[in-house]
Design an enzyme around this catalytic site. Structure first.
Site, PDB file in Angstrom:
ATOM      1  N   GLU A 127      10.954  76.120 -17.292  1.00  0.00           N
ATOM      2  CA  GLU A 127       9.718  77.375 -17.432  1.00  0.00           C
ATOM      3  C   GLU A 127       9.134  77.226 -18.894  1.00  0.00           C
ATOM      4  O   GLU A 127      10.014  76.809 -19.638  1.00  0.00           O
ATOM      5  CB  GLU A 127      10.738  78.643 -17.508  1.00  0.00           C
ATOM      6  CG  GLU A 127      11.081  79.132 -15.943  1.00  0.00           C
ATOM      7  CD  GLU A 127      11.933  80.225 -15.836  1.00  0.00           C
ATOM      8  OE1 GLU A 127      11.826  81.178 -16.826  1.00  0.00           O
ATOM      9  OE2 GLU A 127      12.395  80.666 -14.874  1.00  0.00           O
ATOM     10  N   ASP A 161      16.628  78.580  -9.590  1.00  0.00           N
ATOM     11  CA  ASP A 161      17.758  79.388 -10.446  1.00  0.00           C
ATOM     12  C   ASP A 161      17.963  81.084  -9.875  1.00  0.00           C
ATOM     13  O   ASP A 161      18.678  81.708 -10.337  1.00  0.00           O
ATOM     14  CB  ASP A 161      17.677  79.376 -12.138  1.00  0.00           C
ATOM     15  CG  ASP A 161      16.644  80.026 -12.532  1.00  0.00           C
ATOM     16  OD1 ASP A 161      15.723  80.287 -11.557  1.00  0.00           O
ATOM     17  OD2 ASP A 161      16.308  79.983 -13.700  1.00  0.00           O
ATOM     18  N   SER A 162      16.913  81.195  -9.100  1.00  0.00           N
ATOM     19  CA  SER A 162      17.017  82.468  -8.285  1.00  0.00           C
ATOM     20  C   SER A 162      18.302  82.760  -7.531  1.00  0.00           C
ATOM     21  O   SER A 162      18.583  83.868  -7.035  1.00  0.00           O
ATOM     22  CB  SER A 162      15.762  82.723  -7.431  1.00  0.00           C
ATOM     23  OG  SER A 162      15.735  81.553  -6.551  1.00  0.00           O
ATOM     24  N   ASP A 184      16.014  73.252 -10.310  1.00  0.00           N
ATOM     25  CA  ASP A 184      15.565  74.032 -11.494  1.00  0.00           C
ATOM     26  C   ASP A 184      16.551  73.837 -12.612  1.00  0.00           C
ATOM     27  O   ASP A 184      17.676  74.466 -12.626  1.00  0.00           O
ATOM     28  CB  ASP A 184      15.662  75.655 -10.913  1.00  0.00           C
ATOM     29  CG  ASP A 184      14.686  76.614 -11.387  1.00  0.00           C
ATOM     30  OD1 ASP A 184      13.552  75.920 -12.271  1.00  0.00           O
ATOM     31  OD2 ASP A 184      14.314  77.643 -10.931  1.00  0.00           O
ATOM     32  N   GLU A 200       3.560  82.049 -11.662  1.00  0.00           N
ATOM     33  CA  GLU A 200       4.436  83.149 -11.027  1.00  0.00           C
ATOM     34  C   GLU A 200       3.582  84.552 -11.247  1.00  0.00           C
ATOM     35  O   GLU A 200       3.801  84.709 -12.499  1.00  0.00           O
ATOM     36  CB  GLU A 200       5.931  83.233 -10.979  1.00  0.00           C
ATOM     37  CG  GLU A 200       6.715  84.539 -10.663  1.00  0.00           C
ATOM     38  CD  GLU A 200       8.175  84.302 -10.647  1.00  0.00           C
ATOM     39  OE1 GLU A 200       8.740  83.032 -11.055  1.00  0.00           O
ATOM     40  OE2 GLU A 200       8.831  85.230 -10.412  1.00  0.00           O
ATOM     41  N   LYS A 217      12.322  71.442 -12.442  1.00  0.00           N
ATOM     42  CA  LYS A 217      11.320  72.503 -12.970  1.00  0.00           C
ATOM     43  C   LYS A 217      11.709  72.922 -14.082  1.00  0.00           C
ATOM     44  O   LYS A 217      13.084  73.451 -14.148  1.00  0.00           O
ATOM     45  CB  LYS A 217      11.116  73.413 -11.802  1.00  0.00           C
ATOM     46  CG  LYS A 217      10.067  74.346 -12.101  1.00  0.00           C
ATOM     47  CD  LYS A 217       9.774  75.451 -10.948  1.00  0.00           C
ATOM     48  CE  LYS A 217      10.761  76.564 -10.616  1.00  0.00           C
ATOM     49  NZ  LYS A 217      11.236  77.281 -11.600  1.00  0.00           N
TER      50      LYS A 217
HETATM   51  O1  KIV Z   1      14.056  80.049  -8.984  1.00  0.00           O
HETATM   52  C1  KIV Z   1      13.408  80.315  -8.414  1.00  0.00           C
HETATM   53  O2  KIV Z   1      13.581  80.673  -7.120  1.00  0.00           O
HETATM   54  C2  KIV Z   1      11.877  79.878  -8.711  1.00  0.00           C
HETATM   55  C3  KIV Z   1      10.811  80.894  -8.106  1.00  0.00           C
HETATM   56  C4  KIV Z   1       9.664  80.813  -8.693  1.00  0.00           C
HETATM   57  C5  KIV Z   1      10.447  79.905  -6.649  1.00  0.00           C
HETATM   58  O3  KIV Z   1      11.745  79.800  -9.667  1.00  0.00           O
END
Ligand code: KIV
Length: 292
Positions: free
Chosen positions: A127, A56-57, A95, A194, A125
């Site tokens: 958080e 999500d970056s 993500d 992270e 993924k």
């Molecule tokens: O969204 C992202 O790029 C991440 C980084 C920790 C790689 O979650």
């Protein structure tokens, strides 16, 4: 590509959760990078990177947003589809964006499923620690591999008071260890850390049976991830301390765009080799017809 390189690629097999576990057991570092589009996915796959994260970056490095919070499921699925077309061997992780898994376990499962069903991802993924254990368990029970993400969790940037290192006190570090063990118990196949102290990341890696991936977490994790735009020098709004720049593509792009502008201004582009021509007889016929 050299012959030996193309043979090696031909023999490559798809990276799965089992591949990553086997690497941890052999003590072989796992490589992971982000990609948000088809050409980057192709390049990352050709570089034989193990894991490709559609992070999500992308909110910050592709969409120019302040942080990752505004990015939506539709944004993520759009980019995941492009990446899935380019990456054949790397494990593809989508993500889960802010608010796609926090409201209810049911929504979390449904949204996780969309990454696999509609966008060609192999895993997701998300958080968070203990507060996400039920969602992780339910997604994993559905047959979807989940990577956890602890430490600096950018979707909680306002709660954390900024993008800052986590787990620096003994109490915070102990809580991180507990969270990591809870995520493992809930079924995560891997946990990403992270921006946490290196020694702590090493300890967590020893204590966890599943592979750990670090970003700004020192060399002690089972694998490393970077945001590809940082590594290539394509994002210069800020550069975190943990980034190593392997190229400065922004400079290279600026040089190329400036050269194009100058060529067009000087009528040096397009040249004959960039142009198509008519057959001479057809040209003469046209001139006669239009009275030139
Ligand atoms: O969204 C992202 O790029 C991440 C980084 C920790 C790689 O979650």
């Amino acid at each position: 590509m050299s012959k030996s390189k193309s043979n090696a690629t031909a023999q490559r097999s798809k990276v799965t959760t089992r591949t990553l576990m086997a690497k941890k057991q052999r003590g072989e570092p796992i490589t992971m990078l982000t990609a948000y589009d088809y050409p980057t996915a192709l390049a990352v796959d050709r570089a034989e990177i193990d894991v490709l994260l559609v992070g999500d970056s992308l909110a910050m490095v592709v969409l120019g947003l302040e942080n990752t919070l505004p990015v939506t499921m539709d944004d993520m699925l759009h980019h995941c589809r492009a990446v899935a077309r380019g990456a054949k061997y790397a494990m593809r992780i989508g993500d889960m964006p802010f608010m796609s898994y926090q409201v209810s376990v049911e929504e979390a499962v449904r949204n996780a499923g969309r990454f696999l069903q509609e966008a060609g991802m192999d895993a997701v993924k998300l958080e968070g620690g203990r507060e996400r254990a039920d969602a992780v368990r339910a997604i994993v029970d559905t047959g979807i591999p989940v990577m956890g993400h602890l430490g600096l969790t950018p979707q909680s940037v306002h709660q954390l008071g900024g993008f800052r290192a986590q787990g620096r006190s003994a109490a915070a570090a102990r809580r991180l260890l507990e969270d990591a063990l809870i995520l493992q118990e809930a079924g995560c196949f891997s946990v990403l850390f992270e921006c946490i102290p290196s020694r702590l990341a090493g300890l967590l890696t020893q204590r966890l049976e599943v592979p750990t991936i670090g970003i700004g977490a020192g060399p002690g994790c089972d694998g490393q991830v970077l945001v590809t735009h940082d590594l290539l020098g394509l994002f210069d709004r800020f550069t975190p301390k943990f980034v190593k720049k392997y190229a400065d593509l922004n400079d290279e792009i600026a040089r190329a765009l400036g050269a194009y502008r100058d060529d067009v201004a000087a009528r040096a582009f397009p040249a004959a080799e960039h142009s198509v021509e008519m057959d001479e007889a057809e040209w003469q016929a046209l001139l006669q017809e239009v009275g030139e």
